[in-house]
Scaffold this motif. Sequence first.
Motif, PDB file in Angstrom:
ATOM      1  N   LYS A 274     -90.951 -14.948 -77.038  1.00 37.77           N
ATOM      2  CA  LYS A 274     -89.759 -15.707 -77.178  1.00 37.77           C
ATOM      3  C   LYS A 274     -88.595 -14.353 -77.139  1.00 37.77           C
ATOM      4  CE  LYS A 274     -91.771 -19.130 -79.907  1.00 37.77           C
ATOM      5  NZ  LYS A 274     -91.758 -20.552 -79.012  1.00 37.77           N
ATOM      6  N   ILE A 275     -87.704 -15.285 -76.489  1.00 43.01           N
ATOM      7  CA  ILE A 275     -86.145 -14.366 -75.894  1.00 43.01           C
ATOM      8  C   ILE A 275     -85.221 -14.798 -76.345  1.00 43.01           C
ATOM      9  CG2 ILE A 275     -85.346 -14.571 -73.895  1.00 43.01           C
ATOM     10  CD1 ILE A 275     -87.255 -14.957 -72.078  1.00 43.01           C
ATOM     11  N   ILE A 276     -85.063 -13.567 -77.451  1.00 41.46           N
ATOM     12  CA  ILE A 276     -83.219 -13.914 -78.013  1.00 41.46           C
ATOM     13  C   ILE A 276     -82.362 -12.739 -77.578  1.00 41.46           C
ATOM     14  CG2 ILE A 276     -82.133 -12.608 -79.952  1.00 41.46           C
ATOM     15  CD1 ILE A 276     -85.940 -13.099 -80.215  1.00 41.46           C
ATOM     16  N   SER A 277     -81.536 -14.187 -77.035  1.00 40.60           N
ATOM     17  CA  SER A 277     -80.618 -13.136 -76.156  1.00 40.60           C
ATOM     18  C   SER A 277     -79.333 -13.005 -76.629  1.00 40.60           C
ATOM     19  CB  SER A 277     -79.892 -14.683 -74.870  1.00 40.60           C
ATOM     20  OG  SER A 277     -80.265 -14.548 -73.863  1.00 40.60           O
TER      21      SER A 277
ATOM     22  N   GLY B  59     -76.400 -19.194 -59.531  1.00 44.79           N
ATOM     23  CA  GLY B  59     -77.537 -17.676 -59.837  1.00 44.79           C
ATOM     24  C   GLY B  59     -79.177 -17.554 -60.836  1.00 44.79           C
ATOM     25  N   ALA B  60     -79.744 -16.983 -61.436  1.00 45.82           N
ATOM     26  CA  ALA B  60     -79.779 -16.941 -62.122  1.00 45.82           C
ATOM     27  C   ALA B  60     -79.236 -16.900 -63.971  1.00 45.82           C
ATOM     28  CB  ALA B  60     -81.454 -15.888 -62.219  1.00 45.82           C
ATOM     29  N   ILE B  61     -80.537 -17.837 -64.566  1.00 49.92           N
ATOM     30  CA  ILE B  61     -80.175 -17.289 -65.927  1.00 49.92           C
ATOM     31  C   ILE B  61     -81.600 -17.473 -66.715  1.00 49.92           C
ATOM     32  CG2 ILE B  61     -78.223 -18.508 -68.181  1.00 49.92           C
ATOM     33  CD1 ILE B  61     -77.525 -20.928 -64.842  1.00 49.92           C
ATOM     34  N   ILE B  62     -81.498 -16.386 -67.779  1.00 49.89           N
ATOM     35  CA  ILE B  62     -82.465 -16.356 -68.436  1.00 49.89           C
ATOM     36  C   ILE B  62     -82.344 -17.270 -69.367  1.00 49.89           C
ATOM     37  CG2 ILE B  62     -82.803 -14.936 -71.190  1.00 49.89           C
ATOM     38  CD1 ILE B  62     -84.087 -13.407 -69.483  1.00 49.89           C
ATOM     39  N   ARG B  63     -83.565 -17.842 -69.520  1.00 53.25           N
ATOM     40  CA  ARG B  63     -83.882 -19.286 -70.381  1.00 53.25           C
ATOM     41  C   ARG B  63     -84.681 -18.687 -72.047  1.00 53.25           C
ATOM     42  NH1 ARG B  63     -85.907 -21.644 -66.034  1.00 53.25           N
ATOM     43  NH2 ARG B  63     -88.115 -20.564 -65.947  1.00 53.25           N
ATOM     44  N   ALA B  64     -83.445 -18.788 -72.925  1.00 53.83           N
ATOM     45  CA  ALA B  64     -83.797 -18.321 -73.799  1.00 53.83           C
ATOM     46  C   ALA B  64     -84.136 -18.772 -75.477  1.00 53.83           C
ATOM     47  CB  ALA B  64     -82.239 -17.481 -74.902  1.00 53.83           C
ATOM     48  N   ASP B  65     -84.881 -18.511 -75.742  1.00 55.15           N
ATOM     49  CA  ASP B  65     -85.191 -19.711 -77.700  1.00 55.15           C
ATOM     50  C   ASP B  65     -84.521 -19.493 -78.363  1.00 55.15           C
ATOM     51  OD1 ASP B  65     -88.173 -20.168 -76.383  1.00 55.15           O
ATOM     52  OD2 ASP B  65     -88.109 -18.231 -76.333  1.00 55.15           O
ATOM     53  N   PHE B  66     -83.717 -18.248 -77.814  1.00 54.41           N
ATOM     54  CA  PHE B  66     -82.325 -17.816 -78.889  1.00 54.41           C
ATOM     55  C   PHE B  66     -81.300 -17.549 -78.655  1.00 54.41           C
ATOM     56  CE2 PHE B  66     -86.493 -17.787 -81.322  1.00 54.41           C
ATOM     57  CZ  PHE B  66     -86.330 -19.379 -82.805  1.00 54.41           C
ATOM     58  N   THR B  67     -80.269 -17.616 -78.886  1.00 57.21           N
ATOM     59  CA  THR B  67     -79.291 -16.720 -79.067  1.00 57.21           C
ATOM     60  C   THR B  67     -78.436 -16.672 -80.031  1.00 57.21           C
ATOM     61  OG1 THR B  67     -78.802 -17.477 -76.494  1.00 57.21           O
ATOM     62  CG2 THR B  67     -76.882 -16.978 -76.983  1.00 57.21           C
ATOM     63  N   VAL B  68     -77.511 -15.716 -80.411  1.00 55.85           N
ATOM     64  CA  VAL B  68     -76.972 -14.637 -81.122  1.00 55.85           C
ATOM     65  C   VAL B  68     -75.808 -14.441 -81.019  1.00 55.85           C
ATOM     66  CG1 VAL B  68     -76.711 -13.185 -83.724  1.00 55.85           C
ATOM     67  CG2 VAL B  68     -79.648 -14.063 -82.799  1.00 55.85           C
ATOM     68  N   THR B  69     -74.400 -15.201 -81.152  1.00 56.16           N
ATOM     69  CA  THR B  69     -73.411 -14.895 -80.349  1.00 56.16           C
ATOM     70  C   THR B  69     -72.648 -14.893 -81.597  1.00 56.16           C
ATOM     71  OG1 THR B  69     -71.675 -15.394 -78.703  1.00 56.16           O
ATOM     72  CG2 THR B  69     -72.420 -17.817 -80.634  1.00 56.16           C
ATOM     73  N   PHE B  70     -71.605 -13.976 -80.823  1.00 56.56           N
ATOM     74  CA  PHE B  70     -70.285 -13.555 -81.901  1.00 56.56           C
ATOM     75  C   PHE B  70     -69.450 -14.462 -82.626  1.00 56.56           C
ATOM     76  CE2 PHE B  70     -72.987 -10.296 -79.988  1.00 56.56           C
ATOM     77  CZ  PHE B  70     -73.790  -9.606 -81.133  1.00 56.56           C
TER      78      PHE B  70
ATOM     79  N   ASN C  95     -79.853 -23.470 -71.902  1.00 55.31           N
ATOM     80  CA  ASN C  95     -81.188 -21.772 -71.711  1.00 55.31           C
ATOM     81  C   ASN C  95     -79.812 -21.279 -72.909  1.00 55.31           C
ATOM     82  OD1 ASN C  95     -80.220 -23.187 -68.265  1.00 55.31           O
ATOM     83  ND2 ASN C  95     -81.601 -20.486 -67.823  1.00 55.31           N
ATOM     84  N   VAL C  96     -79.065 -21.603 -73.788  1.00 54.52           N
ATOM     85  CA  VAL C  96     -79.107 -20.869 -74.684  1.00 54.52           C
ATOM     86  C   VAL C  96     -80.240 -20.989 -75.822  1.00 54.52           C
ATOM     87  CG1 VAL C  96     -77.178 -20.954 -76.663  1.00 54.52           C
ATOM     88  CG2 VAL C  96     -76.463 -21.323 -74.610  1.00 54.52           C
TER      89      VAL C  96
END
Length: 545
Positions: free
Chosen positions: A166-169, A185-196, A211-212
């Motif tokens: 699992k990818i967490i951005s 361009g390239a983008i990480i395909r996250a399973d989860f993103t924790v933003t602030f 991708n988020v």
Amino acid sequence: MRILTAAQMREADRLTTERHGIPGLQLMENAGSGVVAFLQKEFPGLSKKRILILCGKGNNGGDGFVVARLLKQLGAPPKVLLFAAPEEIRGDALLNLERWRRAGDPIISITTAEQWNAWKSTELARSEIIVDALLGTGLNAPVTGFLAQIINDVNAETDHSHSRTKIISVDMPSGLPSDGGPANGAIIRADFTVTFTAPKIGQLLSTDSENVGRLFVHEIGTPHALVEEICAATQQPHHELRYLEPQEFRGLPLHRRPDSNKGNYGHALIVAGARGKAGAASLAGFGALRSGAGLVTVATPEDALPTVASFRPELMTAPLAKTESGTVSLRNFEYNRFADLVAQKNVLGIGPGLSMNHETQQFVLRVLLECPLPIVLDADGLNALAAASDDFVKSLSDRRSPAVVLTPHPGEMARLLKISVKEVQADRLGSAQRAAAIYKAFVVLKGFHTIITAPSGDAFINSTGNPGMATAGTGDVLTGILAGLTAQFGIERWERVLGLGVYLHGLAGDIAAAKFGEAPLIASDLIDSIPAAYARLHSDLDNVS
């Protein structure tokens, strides 16, 4: 909750330090602790997981160093890769790099493709959790070259059908522009993103926003009032952009008085169905009931009425004169039949299952001009409007209804705007705002991150829902929910009422998907989950000061 641009986020961080005395180093610490708290909640047995943290040279990498240190303190030491030379690190990120080093932990610095290829061949596939802290909101160019290779390799590893990784951005999936638009361009395909602090525009409105993954917002110390002040000073006039979460509904009277009766909660009228499409009318009617309307009447052609009447005993029904094909006839306007039908009702939901019959479409258009109630227009009702002449659209300014909401999916929106679905999806917010202006209506543009737009241009982006809701009948349920809530709360704050309906609809879908899975989910499961969605909303509001 406001939705921010990258510039607004930078200003929020700056003023949080300047006015409220929270230094950047503490903001970074708060950000990292939020990611760790998410990992603890989402991944039981964290100490037994193989965790890899990918750090860039900026502040996003600094957040990654904080995550690494806090994970080690919890007994879950990760491996940390720095994709830069250590001497390139500056500011608060450098201070957190030094904290990690002082604890005696190694930093693996990777600066060439050869180093990366040697490392990934033995280690990447073993990682169960990958924390992406390569690039954050400061990104201002497409990701190419060496970093693009890293991102593509990580995506490829987690794309394998056997992969459990699992990818967490952290804050943003690396490579996704904060302010929307194509990444190129390239983008990480996250399973989860924790933003602030708040969501960013690119996370919700970009063509690459899938991708988020699942988005979580973590507060790091910036006061809500400061965010509101910054947005008010920098937003376009009258175009407020907000994210739907429980706090947005605090001003609505969600709790009922002890001395209530059904008359306090309105009477919703649903005009829907045709021969062979009684299910659409039934689902819309039941959705209105489950959302809390005091009374619901489903008016449907005579052929469909027995099915609707037997669907739920709580539903009242009214027969409509039919065409030869079993759809709603224009004859329903004779002898004041329709006027009598809408009398003593509070809202009209119209469209599900009506069919594309020409006479039925003319019935819908006449309703739009003559009905004195707020109108929720969906499905075949939207198709009738899309087929109407330009002169008819202009005449909508003279309609009797005090307010109308259109609830299209992207295909219906494309027909309303006479553009392609691809064009709608490339600019969902702009499409919704244009439709609101053309048709002088509120608009609910359904789909991934459903958008609610007011005629003023103000908009809300929904935070609930899942792909399992892409199944027959869920849109009919939404029509009923919106009508049921309007019956209760009226249209004085209609954008919030509509937002509540969309939020509860998506939340019920999430609850149903957790129980049944996404693929097996059906519209009736969603309706059955509305009570749990209400309960969760009340709990969330009670737990937030």
